[in-house]
Design an enzyme around this catalytic site. Structure first.
Site, PDB file in Angstrom:
ATOM      1  N   ASP A   1       9.508  54.733  39.501  1.00 22.81           N
ATOM      2  CA  ASP A   1       8.967  55.886  38.784  1.00 22.81           C
ATOM      3  C   ASP A   1       8.893  57.068  39.731  1.00 22.81           C
ATOM      4  O   ASP A   1       9.264  56.953  40.905  1.00 22.81           O
ATOM      5  CB  ASP A   1       7.576  55.545  38.187  1.00 22.81           C
TER       6      ASP A   1
ATOM      7  N   HIS B   1      11.689  59.949  35.062  1.00 20.18           N
ATOM      8  CA  HIS B   1      10.783  59.183  35.937  1.00 20.18           C
ATOM      9  C   HIS B   1      11.528  58.694  37.178  1.00 20.18           C
ATOM     10  O   HIS B   1      11.429  57.528  37.556  1.00 20.18           O
ATOM     11  CB  HIS B   1      10.191  57.992  35.177  1.00 20.18           C
TER      12      HIS B   1
ATOM     13  N   GLU C   1      10.317  59.817  28.295  1.00 19.96           N
ATOM     14  CA  GLU C   1       9.810  61.060  28.868  1.00 19.96           C
ATOM     15  C   GLU C   1      10.778  61.682  29.884  1.00 19.96           C
ATOM     16  O   GLU C   1      10.434  61.856  31.049  1.00 19.96           O
ATOM     17  CB  GLU C   1       8.452  60.798  29.533  1.00 19.96           C
TER      18      GLU C   1
HETATM   19  C1  TNX Z   1       3.469  57.040  29.134  1.00 21.96           C
HETATM   20  S1  TNX Z   1       4.753  54.549  27.993  1.00 21.96           S
HETATM   21  C2  TNX Z   1       4.390  56.515  29.988  1.00 21.96           C
HETATM   22  C3  TNX Z   1       3.978  56.088  31.353  1.00 21.96           C
HETATM   23  C4  TNX Z   1       2.533  56.382  31.606  1.00 21.96           C
HETATM   24  C5  TNX Z   1       1.730  56.055  30.372  1.00 21.96           C
HETATM   25  C6  TNX Z   1       0.262  56.216  30.524  1.00 21.96           C
HETATM   26  C7  TNX Z   1       5.890  55.187  28.750  1.00 21.96           C
HETATM   27  C8  TNX Z   1       7.162  54.637  28.415  1.00 21.96           C
HETATM   28  N1  TNX Z   1       5.666  56.201  29.616  1.00 21.96           N
HETATM   29  O1  TNX Z   1       4.807  56.681  32.310  1.00 21.96           O
HETATM   30  O2  TNX Z   1       2.108  55.628  32.694  1.00 21.96           O
HETATM   31  O3  TNX Z   1       2.154  56.884  29.308  1.00 21.96           O
HETATM   32  O4  TNX Z   1      -0.428  55.726  29.399  1.00 21.96           O
END
Ligand code: TNX
Length: 635
Positions: free
Chosen positions: A187, A258, A322
């Site tokens: 990440d 990420h 994301e």
């Molecule tokens: C979203 S769930 C994210 C993570 C974070 C999390 C915190 C996801 C696929 N991505 O990178 O840690 O929310 O709740």
């Protein structure tokens, strides 16, 4: 109280609840010299049998032997004459013999887990216990899991958990019949897997200069975190260990977002060229892997090659969540790539990027699984989706004939708080209580003919706020994992919160104590609010009898969905007599709970009936809420 207790003594509490369970009369006893026979035609069963003997030997101090000759006393593991599913088993016992029937070593493994739970909770102690009768009630159990993917995800990037912690966690989830450990290995805040061809991934990518401060997340602590990563040898050992627990480890290598953990060592794989440092705050980063740079693809293929060498899972997780498109929009190479490939949007560029790796993994005999963002811009054939932003990703995947694993934030994010009050550990936000987790059904709102695509469900432990190592991790995982395992294993019609919570408090919690699991206290939901009418209607809920001490108690009304419930005139009654009352009217909606405080001044005799009553109404016929009742000083 006495009734509940005696009930628990004769009725075995099996968590997760089996498919079918019949009590028979009689008691089987594990004694010194008990032999376990196994069928040598079942591959892997010898090891499972030996592990069972070693386990029982260690805790009882007895001599427990393993034999190939068929048993008439003790324990017999027999291959089924009819074909059983991979994880299916039957356990039948009489006073002389416990017989477990299955087709594969996994079925036997789960039958043995159930056998342990027929014995006293001390069976899980980590030392020899003497002076106990190792008795198990006679039963006929037929059992198999609802879902093939019963997962736990641990984010090892934001905080790192060493191999021993992961092994202990696997021990704990295997007891609950979970079978997937998904490791989020990379990440923005750290790269945690050794890749021999690209040493800078761990040399630079596994160190963070600073982290946010506990309980003060907008400030930096200025303390170096790392280098922390798993060597390939350590991971291979972890995979070997997982196999003994019937667990598949699914590795996740995030792309294209990420990925600052990559860019710290290899800035050329970005759109801007960098430079970059492992990110020292939480949250989503704009710098992602460049989709127009041809070097990015062989790089990721090399990484995946080494990852596939370590992990034997049929699925490889490639993240995909994301990934902001800010850099791609301004990147010449990305824009050219879009033009060349005839792609109409940046989402399509991401889909094209993912498709490349879906095909690559497929060519190696593996399948790609990714977060539900991989649906945007078109889902590659054969790819599976992990539905986290609610259930819509799972719905869309199933509708398109793709497999999906359900892990919605609304129920299965364990970085959300557990209680409606101050917590001793920090959480990211929000709340998923023990009973919220229990209430989840992965097939909710999935049309019947598409339900076959929902291959499983998973609890997600993101660790930005897990500052406290293994204690903190366990506290957030338990008791919610106990609720989750029934979501993942048991048939929905076999789920029953009252049966579950009774068994949990009377027996299963004692097992967690024996296992030294640092388990959070929980707040009981005493009632579900549903089938409400527009006209206020009086409802009365009986409380468990342990509420007898004088002190301050709270009743809490909440809704999980976007609906409103009107509540008025909440009363606390003891043997029908009004003790305390709040005659205000309140609208309960999302993020707007009603909390009513009660002062109980006199001790309540344990023979009394304690009830809460209230008028409730809603204009939404599907409104759904819950009522909790708890002592203020529970922790
Ligand atoms: C979203 S769930 C994210 C993570 C974070 C999390 C915190 C996801 C696929 N991505 O990178 O840690 O929310 O709740």
């Amino acid at each position: 109280m006495f009734l509940l207790f005696s009930l628990a003594l004769c009725k075995p509490v099996i968590v997760p609840q089996p498919l079918s369970l019949t009590f028979l009369s009689g008691i089987w006893t594990l004694v010194d010299g008990t032999a376990i026979s196994y069928d040598k035609s079942v591959s892997g069963l010898k090891e499972v049998t030996q592990a069972c003997a070693d386990f029982l030997k260690a805790v009882t101090g007895y001599s427990i032997t393993v034999t190939e000759a068929s048993n008439v006393f003790g324990i017999a593991l027999k291959a089924s004459s009819t074909q059983f599913g991979d994880e299916e088993y039957q356990l039948i016992s009489d006073a002389n013999l416990v017989t477990i029937v299955a087709s594969t070593y996994k079925g036997f493994f789960y039958g043995i887990q159930t056998l342990y739970q027929l014995l006293p909770p001390e069976v899980y102690a980590n030392h020899t216990i003497t002076g106990i009768k190792w008795e198990a009630p006679c039963v006929n159990i037929h059992d198999k899991p609802k879902y093939q993917w019963r997962g736990l995800m641990i984010d090892c990037s934001r905080h790192f958990f060493d191999v021993d912690i992961l092994k202990r966690t696997m021990d704990q989830i295997a007891i609950h019949k979970l079978n997937v450990l998904h490791l989020h290995l990379t990440d923005d805040q750290g790269w945690r897997v050794e890749i021999k061809k690209y040493p800078l991934l761990t040399e630079l990518g596994s160190v963070r200069d600073s982290s946010p401060k506990p309980w003060n997340r907008n400030q930096k602590d200025g303390i170096q975190y790392g280098p922390f990563y798993y060597t390939q040898d350590q991971l291979k050992e972890l995979v070997r260990y997982a196999k003994t627990k019937c667990i598949t480890i699914v590795p996740e290598i995030e792309m294209p977002g990420h990925s600052v953990g990559v860019l710290a060592g290899y800035p050329d794989f970005s759109c801007t060229g960098g430079s970059f440092k492992v990110h020292d705050m939480w949250g989503v980063q704009k710098d992602i892997l460049c989709a127009g740079n041809p070097d990015v693809f062989p790089f990721l293929e090399d990484v995946l090659d080494e990852v596939m060498e370590i992990f034997d899972s049929p699925f490889i997780h490639t993240g995909g969540d994301e990934a902001p498109k800010d850099r791609w929009k301004k990147c010449e190479k990305c824009n050219k790539k879009m033009k060349d490939e005839g792609l109409k949007s940046y989402d399509e560029l991401q889909a094209w990027f993912i498709l490349h790796f879906a095909k690559y993994l497929e060519s190696k005999g593996r399948n790609l699984i990714g977060w539900d963002e991989i649906l945007e811009g078109g889902l590659p054939e054969g790819a599976a989706v992990m539905s986290w932003r609610g259930i819509s990703g799972g719905q869309a995947a199933a509708a398109a004939g793709h497999n999906a694993v359900m892990c919605p934030t609304s129920h299965l994010y364990f970085d959300y708080a557990q209680h409606y009050k101050a917590e001793i550990y920090e959480y990211i936000c929000c709340i998923n209580t023990f009973s919220t987790v229990y209430a989840y059904n992965p097939l909710n709102k999935i049309p019947e003919e598409q339900q076959k695509y929902i291959i499983g469900t998973q609890e997600c432990m993101w660790t930005e706020y897990v500052w406290g190592g293994e204690d903190d991790l366990q506290y957030k995982l338990f008791p919610r994992t106990c609720a989750f395992c029934e979501v993942a294993w048991s048939e929905p019609e076999n789920k029953d919160w009252m049966r579950f919570i009774d068994g949990f408090t009377s027996v299963h919690k004692k097992r967690l104590d024996q296992l030294n699991i640092h388990c959070a206290p929980f707040t009981n939901s005493i009632a579900t609010l549903e089938s409400l009418n527009e006209k206020p209607e009086k409802r009365v809920w009986k409380l468990p009898n342990e509420i007898s001490m004088p002190g301050t108690y709270y009743a809490l009304f909440n809704v999980n969905t976007h609906c409103q419930i009107n509540v008025k005139d909440v009363q606390l009654l003891v043997d029908g007599k009004l003790i305390s009352q709040d005659n205000n009217e309140a609208i309960v909606k999302k993020h707007n709970n009603l909390i009513v405080k009660f002062d109980i001044k006199e001790p309540i005799p344990s023979t009394s009936t304690i009830e809460i009553s209230s008028y409730v109404s809603s204009s939404d016929e599907y409104a759904h809420g819950e009522v909790y009742f708890y002592f203020a000083d529970e922790q």
